[in-house]
Design an enzyme around this catalytic site. Structure first.
Site, PDB file in Angstrom:
ATOM      1  CD  GLU A 193      -1.875  -2.366   1.463  1.00  0.00           C
ATOM      2  OE1 GLU A 193      -0.735  -2.619   1.923  1.00  0.00           O
ATOM      3  OE2 GLU A 193      -2.766  -3.226   1.353  1.00  0.00           O
TER       4      GLU A 193
ATOM      5  CG  HIS B 157      -9.150  -7.066   8.149  1.00  0.00           C
ATOM      6  ND1 HIS B 157      -8.038  -7.335   8.914  1.00  0.00           N
ATOM      7  CD2 HIS B 157      -8.882  -7.572   6.917  1.00  0.00           C
ATOM      8  CE1 HIS B 157      -7.151  -7.980   8.183  1.00  0.00           C
ATOM      9  NE2 HIS B 157      -7.634  -8.143   6.962  1.00  0.00           N
TER      10      HIS B 157
END
Lengths: 368, 325
Positions: B60, B129
């Site tokens: 990322e 998450h």
């Protein structure tokens, strides 16, 4: 950690500095006299600009951090002197030399340091955040290694638009242990980006020597092999060698769209920043050794004297002019006005600065 | 006017913008060959090819940073984060670089980048998450954040985000991906910073964003049917910029406010909204402002409890009755 059995350093660094072995390299031999003098002039200008900064800093007129480029001039000078229309650069916080090399003026650079509205970033960036996108210079970044992914994005954009260009992303030797740099290496190699990562290895990540910070297989550039990338090591005290070896990487970027990691061995004469008293991690003798025997500006001056391109008088003239220019810039930076309080909330959003019928946002965006 | 899902609405927005502007590029983990981890980008690789729809490695900081760099040169990347929770490993790029470069360059540079993906709890996947970073990111000047709750808004806001010349972070919700709604066939955008009154009412204003809007609309029905209360629901749609006027107008009408969000309470979006109301409409209030947020703990895995950790209809109704008492 066991030290690598063999250090992979530039051959020319193993011998005492003398006439450059790269003077006859085509990329140097093809330079006109005027181009050589211009290159020397630019290196001298960086040197005198930085030395003038020290005085202003000591007068308390420069806030924050000031990372000087003195000793490293041949890196920016050698690499940037090769670049063309579609070649872009981005670097970390030791960014003054790159700015002057791409053609930024001493006035706007000095005024940025004193936080004036006449500064290149209107006093909003400071020493670590010079930008000149019109000259393909994308900063000037304060977080170690954070510019490396941005650089791959510039290279990606150049390739996407089908242009024959590249991006050179500079970083210090301390940056090579940042994850962002490795992620950038991977993307550049995976996507065949026209990218050159330039490690300006001055031996110290702030006050931590390379021996105490970095596990490596002989040199930092060699880590490129882990990504299947080409790499090279360069003596950063010899601007001709910097040019000759960077030209190969640039050709690889332009013609094959392949990345390269270059490790350029250099040295800084002052502390990590002006906030570093520079008393704890290296000997004064070490600094003296570099200043006396490997100074990149001095070595190039001697080179050009030998080539009979430069005379002592002309050199004096160039250096005097650079000093006078830096003095004038210091006055300009001193006398320029500050940004106003109203300027504090400008340049945050493009859409706010350019409101029109097509503006895609409304509502409150700056809060009380 | 077609009835399509929230997921299809996002896809339609990207398809139309890919067609409209050849500088638009989609990038992210599994967006191309895999057709999207949540199938939002399904079929777009086939339609537009690998130059426009690009799979990235799980990296990322690297690929988001790459997108930001490309945007400085005029590319308009639409980056997918599989979860906004994963933005935390790219935080330096998302905040320091995308958010600050325009300012630090004195306005010389801008980053027309969109980062989008789901940012929600409630899916039984544990704390790592389930982050909802809209308040964290919106607290940085230089950044824009939107949170669509319906298919119409999802499409309109994403299209506006792609055309916007600043970094816009679009926070979606996996639980809403299959929700259906009417979406016009013709080109439209929902400008950033314009709230929407999703239900008109007279007795109480509920301000919400994202899936909390859907929860609040259900609660409003219960309040009307079982308690005879007329509730107005204001959907912020956009966190920064924020439509302060629509919030204030509603409060001036109902004189009571309940703020509902799926964030944790500390420094949530509604802390800002509560400050706004007391600062600009204090005299209009007939009761203190109340908030319903997620229970203040990392997101619990156990599904039965996670459903109670998030604001649900019962909790919203209960709290609304307190404001009305």
């Amino acid at each position: 950690m066991a030290k690598p059995a063999v250090l992979t350093h530039p051959e020319s660094l193993k011998r005492p500095a003398g006439p450059s072995e790269y003077a006859k390299d085509p990329v140097n031999a093809s330079m006109s006299k005027a181009e050589k003098i211009a290159l020397y002039t630019k290196m001298a200008r960086i040197r005198h600009f930085e030395q003038r900064c020290i005085r202003i800093y000591q007068q308390g007129k420069i806030g924050g951090f000031l990372h000087l480029y003195v000793g490293q001039e041949a890196v920016a000078a050698g690499t940037i002197s090769l670049l063309g229309k579609h070649d872009h650069i981005i670097t970390g916080y030791r960014d003054h030399g790159h700015g002057l090399m791409v053609g930024m003026g001493m006035n706007e650079c000095m005024a940025e340091l004193t936080g004036r509205v006449t500064g290149c970033s209107q006093g909003k960036g400071g020493s670590m955040h010079y930008f000149a996108p019109d000259k393909n210079y994308w900063g000037g970044h304060g977080i170690v290694g954070g510019q490396a992914p941005l650089g791959t994005g510039l290279a990606y954009a150049v390739k996407y638009m089908g242009l024959k260009g590249s991006c050179l992303a500079y970083m210090g030797d301390g940056a090579v242990n940042q994850g962002a740099v490795h992620e950038a290496y991977n993307l550049a190699a995976l996507w065949d980006l026209p990218m050159i990562f330039v490690i300006e290895n001055n031996g110290y990540s702030m006050g931590t020597s390379q021996e105490r910070s970095t596990a490596h297989p002989g040199c930092l550039a060699k880590r490129a092999e882990g990504y299947g990338m080409a790499w090279d090591v360069i003596n950063g005290h010899d601007v001709y060698e910097v040019r000759a070896k960077t030209a190969i990487a640039l050709k690889r970027a332009h013609e094959e769209s392949k990345p390269t990691v270059l490790e350029i061995f250099t040295y800084r004469y002052f502390g990590h920043s002006m906030a570093d008293p520079d008393k704890t991690y290296r000997d004064k003798d070490e600094i003296k050794e570099y200043r006396d025997k490997k100074d990149p500006v001095l070595l190039f001056e001697q080179e050009l004297l030998r080539e009979k391109i430069l005379t002592p008088e002309l050199s004096q003239e160039i250096n005097d002019a650079a000093m006078a220019e830096a003095d004038k810039a210091a006055v300009f930076a001193d006398e320029s006005p500050d940004p106003t309080l109203a300027d504090v909330t400008k340049h945050i959003y493009w859409e706010e600065d350019n409101r029109g019928p097509d503006t895609t946002s409304r509502g409150t965006i700056i809060f009380e | 006017m077609a009835v399509i899902t929230y997921r299809e609405a996002l896809r339609a927005a990207m398809r139309e913008e890919l067609k409209r502007d050849d500088k638009v590029v989609l990038m992210g983990e599994e967006v191309a060959q895999f057709n999207g981890a949540y199938k939002v980008t399904e079929g777009l690789l086939k339609e537009f090819g690998p130059k426009r729809v690009v799979d990235t490695p799980i990296s990322e900081a690297g690929f988001i940073g790459l997108g930001i760099g490309a945007s400085m040169l005029g590319i308009r990347p639409v980056m997918e984060l599989m979860f906004w929770s994963f933005s935390y490993v790219a935080f330096d790029q998302i905040v320091n670089n995308a958010g600050n470069i325009r300012y630090m360059s004195g306005g010389l540079i801008n980053c027309p980048i969109v980062i989008r993906g789901p940012a929600n709890g409630g899916t039984n996947v544990g704390a790592t998450h389930s982050h909802t970073p809209e308040a964290i990111l919106a607290s940085h000047p230089g950044i824009k954040v939107v949170c669509p709750a319906t298919p119409y808004d999802a499409k309109g806001l994403l299209k506006a985000a792609i055309r916007d010349n600043d970094p816009v972070y679009v926070m979606e919700n996996t639980i809403l991906y299959n929700d259906k709604g009417e979406v016009p066939d013709e080109d439209y955008i929902v400008p950033l910073g314009v709230a929407d009154v999703k239900r008109e009412g007279a007795d109480l204003t509920i301000v919400a964003h994202g899936r909390a809007v859907i929860t609040s609309l259900k609660a409003a029905e219960v309040l009307e049917k079982e308690h005879g209360v007329s509730v107005e629901v204001v959907d912020l749609r956009s966190i920064r910029p924020l439509d302060e006027e629509t919030i204030l107008a509603s409060v001036r009408k109902t004189h009571r406010a309940l703020l509902v969000e799926e964030n944790k309470p500390f420094c949530g979006v509604d802390a800002q909204v509560a400050y706004l109301i007391q600062s600009k409409a204090f005299d209009e209030l007939d009761a203190p402002i109340h908030r319903v947020s997620s229970i203040d703990a990392p997101q619990i895995y156990c599904k039965r409890l996670e459903d109670q950790q998030l604001p649900d209809v019962n909790r919203v109704v209960r709290e609304a009755l307190k404001v009305l008492a």
